[in-house]
Scaffold this active site. Structure first.
Site, PDB file in Angstrom:
ATOM      1  N   TYR A 109       0.743  -1.158  -0.121  1.00  0.00           N
ATOM      2  CA  TYR A 109       0.009   0.003   0.037  1.00  0.00           C
ATOM      3  C   TYR A 109       0.918   1.188  -0.021  1.00  0.00           C
ATOM      4  CZ  TYR A 109      -4.382  -2.561   1.033  1.00  0.00           C
ATOM      5  OH  TYR A 109      -5.281  -3.295   1.283  1.00  0.00           O
ATOM      6  N   HIS A 161      -7.371  -8.392  -2.416  1.00  0.00           N
ATOM      7  CA  HIS A 161      -8.734  -7.922  -2.183  1.00  0.00           C
ATOM      8  C   HIS A 161      -8.677  -6.467  -2.472  1.00  0.00           C
ATOM      9  CE1 HIS A 161      -6.179  -7.195   1.404  1.00  0.00           C
ATOM     10  NE2 HIS A 161      -7.078  -6.069   1.608  1.00  0.00           N
TER      11      HIS A 161
END
Ligand SMILES: [Fe+3]
Lengths: 243, 201
Positions: A109, A161
């Site tokens: 991220y 996800h």
């Protein structure tokens, strides 16, 4: 824009279908879960109304995570994520804001607290947004996010996800969830997935591969419908006191 | 027997530790994707009503203040009309009603500057006391928590929603305390002795 879709009391939430608040397998929930019972109430205008978003606020690349950060393409397996925002009555909900965020193709991220060894992609920001069409449909172009390790038990990995935030027409429909990918063996091992008690409910978050929507020589596609609380439609609603 | 063919609501999953990437990327330090973050303010210049500021924190069961909480607020205008799809008519055009508020990354304190909402009717016609609806998400919160801010200096006794709270001392957890003119304090406690009332609503 006002129609019967955005009026009426909300269906009650099925709290056995959603994850419980206190789920020891997901350690952080243990200190963040309310212990006392929720105060149960039918919806009021405060939950039946909600913020509205216009298509004009959406930029041309907002739903294109491959290009929306620098204009140069992000690295990874190119996918279309698409589906409809529906309510429990099965009706498409138009004009609702859908926002997503995710790790890059390596599972990293763009966040200072993420120190996983996988590198940042200089051309991948990690968020996108769109507004559902007249039939509730939405679509994003992105890269398939990588799985990543996270601190919980010693060897926990999140399955691939995409995080999803969605508004309905009422503030009481507000929902955040995650989309998983068909065939990912990490789904069955994930403590966050397993906060959901029923296998059927877990399967409702797994997007199937959609070869009809895939573009040959370009990208694969996954179909993911998002269902929000329905509304009751009845002439027997909202009786005045004493009637 | 026929089959009931309703769909089931998508099950919730936690917003996780990186919710700000998705919902407030500019505040996180990812500029350039969106011109601004959404929900910067629930009002615009010229909104009618009493200007107020509410300051608070979100605290967990161990007494720690959350740095990663995200809150959204939804409120009526000063006359008690909701913007957008209120069946009773149009709200003050300078009230959007919705804000996205984040805890400060260092102190954990959050601030909401708005106007005090008017009273809104309960479904049976009785009036609810002025309140702001909140939805709280964070890492470790599996399903967004719904609560409300009421105000110490309003008549809360007759509110049909507050009346539904059987354990009366807990009503106090929903009432913002006045700290100065136009300023209130509202701390949210997720778990423990002074646990905030959360609704299934
Ligand atoms: Fe994640």
């Amino acid at each position: 824009m006002k129609n019967d879709i955005d009026r009426g009391p909300l269906f009650f939430r099925d709290r056995d279908w959603h994850p419980a608040a206190y789920t020891p397998g997901y350690k952080t929930s243990m200190t963040r879960a309310p212990f006392r019972p929720l105060v149960a109430l039918g919806s009021t205008l405060s939950e039946e109304t909600g913020p509205a978003f216009g298509h004009t606020m959406i930029g041309a690349l907002d739903n294109n995570l491959i290009l929306n950060f620098t204009g140069q393409p992000a690295i990874g397996e190119r996918i279309i994520m698409h589906g409809r925002v529906l309510d429990e009555n099965g009706r498409g909900i138009p004009n609702v804001l859908v926002e997503i965020w995710q790790a890059n193709a390596g599972g990293r991220y763009r966040h200072k607290k993420d120190n996983y060894a996988a590198p940042l992609d200089p051309n991948f920001g990690g968020c996108g947004r769109t507004i559902s069409g007249p039939d509730g449909s939405y679509e994003f172009l992105t890269v398939r996010p990588g799985a990543y390790p996270w601190p919980n038990h010693v060897n926990n990995w999140r399955p691939m996800h995409i995080h999803i935030s969605v508004f309905g027409s009422g503030f009481g429909q507000r929902l955040i969830t995650q989309m998983y990918f068909e065939g990912d063996p990490l789904i069955a091992k994930c403590p966050i997935v397993k906060t959901i008690g029923q296998e059927k409910a877990i399967q409702a978050l797994v997007a199937p591969l959609d070869m009809n929507r895939a573009i040959p020589m370009d990208c694969l596609a996954y179909k993911f419908d998002i269902v929000l609380r329905g509304r009751r439609q009845s002439f027997f609603e909202n009786r005045k006191e004493g009637l | 027997m026929q089959k009931l063919d309703y769909l089931k609501e998508s099950p919730s999953q936690t917003a996780g530790p990186y919710v700000h990437i998705g919902l407030t990327p500019n505040k996180l330090g990812i500029p350039g994707i969106y011109p601004t973050d959404l929900g910067e303010s629930p009002i615009r210049e010229g909104a009618k009503g009493e200007q107020i500021t509410i300051v608070g924190t979100v605290q967990d069961g161990a007494g720690m203040i959350l740095r990663d909480a995200l809150i959204e607020s939804w409120q009526a205008d000063a006359e008690g009309i909701y913007p957008g799809n209120d069946p009773r008519g149009a709200a003050d055009p300078n009230v959007t009603g919705w804000a996205r508020i984040i805890a400060d990354f260092d102190s954990g304190e959050w601030t909401l500057s708005t106007i005090k909402p008017g009273r809104v009717p309960f479904p049976d016609g009785r009036m609810m006391a002025p309140h702001i609806a909140l939805w709280v998400v964070a890492r470790g919160v599996n399903l967004g928590l719904q609560t409300r801010i009421y105000f110490e200096d309003e008549d809360n006794e007759s509110c049909p929603v507050l009346q539904r709270i059987e354990h009366r001392p807990r009503v106090n957890t929903l009432i913002a305390k006045k700290t100065a003119d136009g300023t209130y304090r509202f701390d949210i406690v997720l778990q423990g002795e002074n646990e905030t009332v959360f609704f299934d609503i």
